[in-house]
Write an enzyme that holds these catalytic residues in place. Structure first.
Site, short mmCIF file in Angstrom:
data_model
loop_
_atom_site.label_atom_id
_atom_site.label_comp_id
_atom_site.label_asym_id
_atom_site.label_seq_id
_atom_site.Cartn_x
_atom_site.Cartn_y
_atom_site.Cartn_z
N ASN A 108 -36.83 -1.09 38.44
CA ASN A 108 -36.91 -0.69 37.03
C ASN A 108 -35.66 0.10 36.64
O ASN A 108 -35.08 0.82 37.45
CB ASN A 108 -38.18 0.13 36.77
N HIS A 125 -31.42 -1.64 40.55
CA HIS A 125 -30.85 -2.39 39.42
C HIS A 125 -30.26 -1.49 38.35
O HIS A 125 -30.09 -1.91 37.22
CB HIS A 125 -31.94 -3.29 38.80
N CYS A 133 -18.04 1.48 31.65
CA CYS A 133 -16.98 0.65 31.07
C CYS A 133 -17.02 -0.72 31.73
O CYS A 133 -17.07 -0.84 32.96
CB CYS A 133 -15.62 1.30 31.33
N CYS A 156 -9.86 3.10 28.34
CA CYS A 156 -9.07 1.85 28.29
C CYS A 156 -9.31 1.02 27.05
O CYS A 156 -8.69 -0.04 26.86
CB CYS A 156 -9.38 1.00 29.54
#
Ligand code: BV8
Length: 255
Positions: A108, A125, A133, A156
């Site tokens: 979860n 996960h 990023c 960036c």
């Protein structure tokens, strides 16, 4: 004493859990269902009815339509902020307090185990509450909200994305090693609220079988694991987990 409302927990299982020195619990979206969080494969609602989760939770989907994927996660993040842990989450906190070696491995991304008070949590996960990023693959805590969707990385200028593991992305190495080694040395392995279809998480039960652990599944529905599990406790985890804690460690252990 609150009367037990589900099927009795088999006495041989009660004894095995009580004497276990090391327990691993693998959880999936079903554990959060009773908090009101739709499971991963529940029918998508509203705007999302036209999309399958598997088609949104991929880097390709994000590159194809970053706004759509970002907004799906923003909706899910909002939803998670409005819900609370349920008795199933709290029963796992109680279990962690009494078992010598306990690891909660979760698929979860909602962070509800930590909000309930679990400390030994292995997030295979990722977590929808964290953002990273897309280019640099590092967590970003703050960014300028200039109305761009997805927002841009302050370093960036690349897209920001949720810090979750998408299909065909590698799981965090350290977390997978931690979960695999714990599954290889546990005496009892619980698979709770997961369809047992997504790998490598679904492969952890095999590690437990090979370690001659007792494998227990808790789910209202059968899954590909059910016929191999030593015990299948059929029902909602928010009912069965508190009953299991009550049966093994007594009423005072139930939160
Ligand atoms: C990878 C995060 C390699 C984002 C998710 C081996 C065999 C076959 C396929 C593969 C394999 N190895 C790899 C694959 C491919 C793929 C995969 O497994 N595909 C499946 C579909 C066949 N795996 C991957 O792509 C993984 N990556 O292997 O990378 C690699 C290596 C190196 C370099 C590059 C690449 C990545 C997998 C992770 C994907 N991300 N989510 C997000 O959440 O948006 S997975 C997604 O499914 C969910 O997050 C969830 O974590 C996971 C499992 O779903 P469940 O949690 O089980 O939820 P579901 O809705 O399915 O079921 C709910 C269950 O609850 C049901 O059983 C229901 O009955 C039950 N329930 C309902 N109510 C209750 C309840 N239970 C208890 N109480 C209740 N009240």
């Amino acid at each position: 004493m609150k009367p037990a409302s589900g099927p009795p927990i088999p006495i041989n299982l009660v004894e095995r859990v009580r004497s276990a020195q090391s327990i691993v619990v693998l959880t999936g979206a079903g554990v959060s269902a009773e908090s009101g969080v739709p499971t991963f494969r529940d029918a998508q609602t509203g705007l999302w009815t036209n999309y399958r989760p598997e088609d949104l939770a991929t880097p390709e989907a994000f590159q194809r339509n970053p706004r759509l994927v970002w907004e799906w996660y923003a909706m899910r993040r909002e939803k998670v902020l409005t819900v609370a842990p349920n008795p199933g989450h709290r029963a796992l906190v109680a279990m962690e307090r009494v078992v010598r070696e306990f690891l909660l491995v979760t698929q979860n991304v909602d962070g509800l185990h930590q909000r309930a008070g679990s400390r030994q949590v292995c997030e295979l996960h990722g977590n929808i509450g964290r953002t990273k990023c897309f280019q640099e693959n590092r967590v970003i805590e703050q960014w300028v909200d200039d109305g761009q969707v997805p927002p841009r990385c302050p370093q960036c200028g690349g897209w920001l994305r949720p810090d979750v593991v998408w299909f065909n992305e590698a799981l965090p190495k350290a977390e997978l090693i931690r979960a695999t080694s714990a599954s290889r040395r546990c005496q009892v392995f619980f698979s709770v609220g997961t369809s047992a279809m997504v790998y490598p998480a679904a492969g952890l039960s095999q590690e437990a079988f090979e370690a001659r652990a007792v494998v227990v599944e808790i789910n209202p529905q059968p899954t590909p694991l059910t016929e191999r599990a030593h015990h299948f406790l059929q029902g909602p985890s928010g009912v069965i987990l508190p009953e299991l804690v009550r049966a093994v460690w007594g009423e005072q252990a139930v939160p």
